[in-house]
Structures are given as structure tokens and as C-alpha cells.
Scaffold this motif. Sequence first.
Motif, PDB file in Angstrom:
ATOM      1  N   ASP A  66       0.896  -1.139   0.085  1.00 51.22           N
ATOM      2  CA  ASP A  66       0.058  -0.078  -0.098  1.00 51.22           C
ATOM      3  C   ASP A  66       0.844   1.145  -0.029  1.00 51.22           C
ATOM      4  OD1 ASP A  66       0.166   1.453   2.652  1.00 51.22           O
ATOM      5  OD2 ASP A  66      -0.184  -0.497   3.224  1.00 51.22           O
ATOM      6  N   PRO A  67       0.260   2.366  -0.474  1.00 48.67           N
ATOM      7  CA  PRO A  67       1.312   3.658  -0.534  1.00 48.67           C
ATOM      8  C   PRO A  67       1.351   4.287   0.641  1.00 48.67           C
ATOM      9  CG  PRO A  67      -0.869   4.024  -1.579  1.00 48.67           C
ATOM     10  CD  PRO A  67      -0.885   2.675  -0.885  1.00 48.67           C
ATOM     11  N   VAL A  68       0.960   3.928   1.801  1.00 57.29           N
ATOM     12  CA  VAL A  68       0.737   4.654   2.947  1.00 57.29           C
ATOM     13  C   VAL A  68       1.749   4.244   4.136  1.00 57.29           C
ATOM     14  CG1 VAL A  68      -0.710   5.248   4.935  1.00 57.29           C
ATOM     15  CG2 VAL A  68      -1.713   5.130   2.630  1.00 57.29           C
ATOM     16  N   ASN A  69       1.946   2.910   4.372  1.00 53.25           N
ATOM     17  CA  ASN A  69       2.386   2.370   5.533  1.00 53.25           C
ATOM     18  C   ASN A  69       4.222   2.565   5.147  1.00 53.25           C
ATOM     19  OD1 ASN A  69       1.141   1.463   7.790  1.00 53.25           O
ATOM     20  ND2 ASN A  69      -0.086   0.257   6.279  1.00 53.25           N
ATOM     21  N   LEU A  70       4.818   3.019   6.018  1.00 52.48           N
ATOM     22  CA  LEU A  70       6.191   3.264   6.297  1.00 52.48           C
ATOM     23  C   LEU A  70       6.901   1.953   6.417  1.00 52.48           C
ATOM     24  CD1 LEU A  70       6.308   5.926   8.948  1.00 52.48           C
ATOM     25  CD2 LEU A  70       6.472   6.356   6.520  1.00 52.48           C
ATOM     26  N   MET A  71       7.981   1.830   5.593  1.00 55.39           N
ATOM     27  CA  MET A  71       8.697   0.481   5.884  1.00 55.39           C
ATOM     28  C   MET A  71       9.193   0.049   7.062  1.00 55.39           C
ATOM     29  SD  MET A  71      12.095   1.075   3.179  1.00 55.39           S
ATOM     30  CE  MET A  71      13.421   2.292   3.762  1.00 55.39           C
ATOM     31  N   SER A  72       9.800   1.182   7.661  1.00 50.02           N
ATOM     32  CA  SER A  72      10.246   0.840   9.072  1.00 50.02           C
ATOM     33  C   SER A  72       8.976   0.171  10.145  1.00 50.02           C
ATOM     34  CB  SER A  72      10.637   2.304   9.645  1.00 50.02           C
ATOM     35  OG  SER A  72       9.632   2.942   9.694  1.00 50.02           O
ATOM     36  N   TYR A  73       7.892   0.826   9.879  1.00 54.54           N
ATOM     37  CA  TYR A  73       6.705   0.449  10.548  1.00 54.54           C
ATOM     38  C   TYR A  73       6.245  -1.014  10.252  1.00 54.54           C
ATOM     39  CZ  TYR A  73       1.803   0.183  12.630  1.00 54.54           C
ATOM     40  OH  TYR A  73       0.809  -0.165  13.057  1.00 54.54           O
ATOM     41  N   VAL A  74       6.445  -1.352   8.921  1.00 56.88           N
ATOM     42  CA  VAL A  74       5.946  -2.863   8.353  1.00 56.88           C
ATOM     43  C   VAL A  74       6.827  -3.909   8.911  1.00 56.88           C
ATOM     44  CG1 VAL A  74       5.824  -4.348   6.299  1.00 56.88           C
ATOM     45  CG2 VAL A  74       4.904  -1.862   6.382  1.00 56.88           C
ATOM     46  N   VAL A  75       8.317  -3.388   8.845  1.00 52.96           N
ATOM     47  CA  VAL A  75       9.205  -4.430   9.581  1.00 52.96           C
ATOM     48  C   VAL A  75       9.139  -4.553  10.874  1.00 52.96           C
ATOM     49  CG1 VAL A  75      11.757  -4.482  10.069  1.00 52.96           C
ATOM     50  CG2 VAL A  75      10.969  -3.683   7.817  1.00 52.96           C
ATOM     51  N   VAL A  77       6.244  -4.382  12.615  1.00 53.52           N
ATOM     52  CA  VAL A  77       5.070  -5.292  12.910  1.00 53.52           C
ATOM     53  C   VAL A  77       5.492  -6.582  12.571  1.00 53.52           C
ATOM     54  CG1 VAL A  77       2.755  -5.790  12.151  1.00 53.52           C
ATOM     55  CG2 VAL A  77       3.168  -3.354  12.313  1.00 53.52           C
ATOM     56  N   PHE A  78       6.097  -6.818  11.484  1.00 55.31           N
ATOM     57  CA  PHE A  78       6.683  -8.262  11.259  1.00 55.31           C
ATOM     58  C   PHE A  78       7.383  -8.976  12.366  1.00 55.31           C
ATOM     59  CE2 PHE A  78       5.939  -7.993   6.409  1.00 55.31           C
ATOM     60  CZ  PHE A  78       4.620  -7.511   6.390  1.00 55.31           C
ATOM     61  N   ARG A  79       8.343  -8.151  12.795  1.00 57.13           N
ATOM     62  CA  ARG A  79       9.257  -8.441  13.978  1.00 57.13           C
ATOM     63  C   ARG A  79       8.368  -8.625  15.306  1.00 57.13           C
ATOM     64  NH1 ARG A  79      11.197  -5.978  17.613  1.00 57.13           N
ATOM     65  NH2 ARG A  79      11.221  -3.748  17.076  1.00 57.13           N
ATOM     66  N   SER A  80       7.451  -7.548  15.781  1.00 56.85           N
ATOM     67  CA  SER A  80       7.063  -7.765  16.863  1.00 56.85           C
ATOM     68  C   SER A  80       5.628  -8.413  17.006  1.00 56.85           C
ATOM     69  CB  SER A  80       6.612  -6.264  17.462  1.00 56.85           C
ATOM     70  OG  SER A  80       5.927  -5.450  16.514  1.00 56.85           O
ATOM     71  N   TYR A  81       5.110  -8.724  16.001  1.00 50.36           N
ATOM     72  CA  TYR A  81       3.871  -9.586  16.220  1.00 50.36           C
ATOM     73  C   TYR A  81       4.247 -10.924  15.825  1.00 50.36           C
ATOM     74  CZ  TYR A  81      -0.606 -11.777  15.111  1.00 50.36           C
ATOM     75  OH  TYR A  81      -1.682 -12.534  15.246  1.00 50.36           O
ATOM     76  N   PHE A  82       4.950 -11.360  14.723  1.00 48.86           N
ATOM     77  CA  PHE A  82       5.168 -12.593  14.440  1.00 48.86           C
ATOM     78  C   PHE A  82       6.660 -13.096  15.163  1.00 48.86           C
ATOM     79  CE2 PHE A  82       2.694 -11.147  10.498  1.00 48.86           C
ATOM     80  CZ  PHE A  82       1.756 -12.255  10.731  1.00 48.86           C
ATOM     81  N   GLY A  83       7.259 -12.181  15.523  1.00 50.06           N
ATOM     82  CA  GLY A  83       8.506 -12.437  16.372  1.00 50.06           C
ATOM     83  C   GLY A  83       9.773 -13.051  15.489  1.00 50.06           C
ATOM     84  N   HIS A  84       9.486 -12.528  14.156  1.00 50.73           N
ATOM     85  CA  HIS A  84      10.465 -12.625  13.045  1.00 50.73           C
ATOM     86  C   HIS A  84      12.008 -12.137  13.497  1.00 50.73           C
ATOM     87  CE1 HIS A  84       7.811 -14.670  10.639  1.00 50.73           C
ATOM     88  NE2 HIS A  84       7.142 -14.027  10.025  1.00 50.73           N
ATOM     89  N   PRO A  85      12.826 -12.782  13.102  1.00 50.84           N
ATOM     90  CA  PRO A  85      14.347 -11.910  13.444  1.00 50.84           C
ATOM     91  C   PRO A  85      14.304 -10.694  12.408  1.00 50.84           C
ATOM     92  CG  PRO A  85      14.651 -14.193  13.201  1.00 50.84           C
ATOM     93  CD  PRO A  85      13.140 -13.805  12.857  1.00 50.84           C
ATOM     94  N   ASP A  86      14.950  -9.632  12.789  1.00 55.15           N
ATOM     95  CA  ASP A  86      15.011  -8.565  11.890  1.00 55.15           C
ATOM     96  C   ASP A  86      15.231  -8.829  10.397  1.00 55.15           C
ATOM     97  OD1 ASP A  86      14.619  -5.701  12.127  1.00 55.15           O
ATOM     98  OD2 ASP A  86      16.652  -5.489  11.319  1.00 55.15           O
ATOM     99  N   ALA A  87      16.142  -9.549   9.956  1.00 52.13           N
ATOM    100  CA  ALA A  87      16.491  -9.800   8.538  1.00 52.13           C
ATOM    101  C   ALA A  87      15.355 -10.375   7.840  1.00 52.13           C
ATOM    102  CB  ALA A  87      17.742 -10.620   8.411  1.00 52.13           C
TER     103      ALA A  87
END
Lengths: 133, 160
Positions: A66-75, A77-87
Motif C-alpha cells: 500500500d502507498p501509506v505504510n512506512l517500511m520501518s513500521y511494516v518491518v 510489525v513483522f518483527r514484533s507481532y510474528f517474532g521474526h528476526p530483523d532480517a
Amino acid sequence: MVGVAQLVERWLVVPEVAGSSPVIHPMIPMDRTLSALPVEVLPDEDVETSLRPEVDVAWTTVVWNDPVNLMSYVVHVFRSYFGHPDAVARRLMLQVHNDGRAVVASGPREEMERHVEAMHEYGLQATVERAGA
Amino acid sequence: VTRIRRRGQEVVLTFSAVERRVLGDAARDLAELLGTAGEQRDADPALQRLLPDGYRDDAEAAGEFATWSRPDLTTAKIATAEQIAAAVDAGDDARLDRQGVTVWMRGLTDLRVTLAERLGIRTDDDAVPDTQAGALYWWLGETQEMLVATVDRWDAEGRR
């Protein structure tokens, strides 16, 4: 009931405070939003299936560009919600950008629906999809 | 300009008077808009972006998903917007614990999603208009960016 035009009008007016101009500065460059990243060629790795090795992987959680969400925010969310490592979180974010979508989780349908609802709470566009669809 | 800093187990956001009014008004507008979702969701593209379908290409599944999830999602988003409005009404400093930061990141995102729809920012090719509403959109993004950076550093400390 709030009319759409009324909302737009209100939002278009930034209130003035006597003796000072609005202190709102356009400082954030567009290229930090999710969809404005330069296109990168990514290694063709099957990230999603390697992340969740459940037996029942008939359903997936898809996050859409989507054209709104910041890439830092999406990273974030993926890290904090799913527990994915940063990479991994960053690679998934780049997949969303490059492909317009990415599978971020696989598993039972009910679990995928909970993930999608959680993504909606974070303000991301996400859907449940049958695996391989 | 907004200041955001860590202080112990809190993040403190400091706003100017103008920023407080603008953000408070926008958050109240958002809460009011979300309050109309029961009747207006399918007629308002902004509400469709705030409360998306859970399935594409399967209307029946999307309908069932909306039936069980949308009321709670709407209630949560209204509470988030009201929390932001109350915080900026209370004073120059908004003091957030870790969960409060998540609430704010979600609320700022909802504000940006709504404003983007109103400003016609729907695809990668749509530019942010050079208007005060466009400036508000940038400001919300800048504040969000600072908040994400601050909480990412905080979370990284916790993992060490």
C-alpha cells in the motif's frame, strides 16, 4: 452521522494560533514509505513455508502493498507481532514491495484469520488465502 | 516540532499547541468516522481501507470474517483514536508505556490511511498534494517514523 465532505473540510483546515504559523513541516521523504522503495532483485527463497513448519499449512496470511505504510513500521510489525528476526522481517517487507504482496504466515485457517485481524489492527492490508492459490 | 524521547520505561512525546489541536481534532474526526462504520463502511473508501476485507475473491468468506471480526476491530480503532485525542488534550507531554506506543503507532497509521484516501493517495504514483492537509499527512508520517525508531531501539535493548 458525519458527512464525508464535512470531514474533508475539517481536515483540510489547519487551525492557526495567534502570533505563530503552523509548525508542521513536510520533512519525511516519500522514499521511506513502503511502496516507494527502489525495486530490488531478491534471492528466490521460499521464506514463508520455511517459517512455520506446521503440518496443516493449507492456508496463508497475505500482506499487500500500500502507498501509506512506512517500511520501518511494516518491518516493526513483522518483527514484533510474528517474532521474526530483523532480517526476515525486512525480507518479507521487501517482498511486499517488490511483488505487491507477501505470504507472512502459513497454517490452519482459524490461526490465519487471527493474524489477518491483527494486521488490520496494525493498519496493514492483509487477507487470508488458500495455500497455493 | 514534535520531540520524542525515551525516559526510563516511558516514551514522552512533546507537542506544540498547534500540533495538539491538529492531532486532537484529527483523532476525534477519525473516531467519529469509525462510529459510522456500521452503516457507511461499504460506501466510504476510507472506512474500507481502515476495516479491510479479510478475503479477496471470496465474498462469502469475507462476509463471515467481517461479521465476527469487524465490530471488535472498529471498537478497538475508536478506542485508539480517543486515547490519542485524550492524551493531547491533557497537556503538552504524552507519556506512553510500551503498550501505549503500540496504540499510538496504530492510531497514527489509521490517521494516515484515512487522510491518504481523502487526499487521493491510493497508488504508488499518487503524489501528496502541496496543501495543509498534505503537510499534516507528512507530519503524521514523520512522527510515526520517529516513534518506530524509538521503540525499535527500546525493543533491541530488551533483546540484549
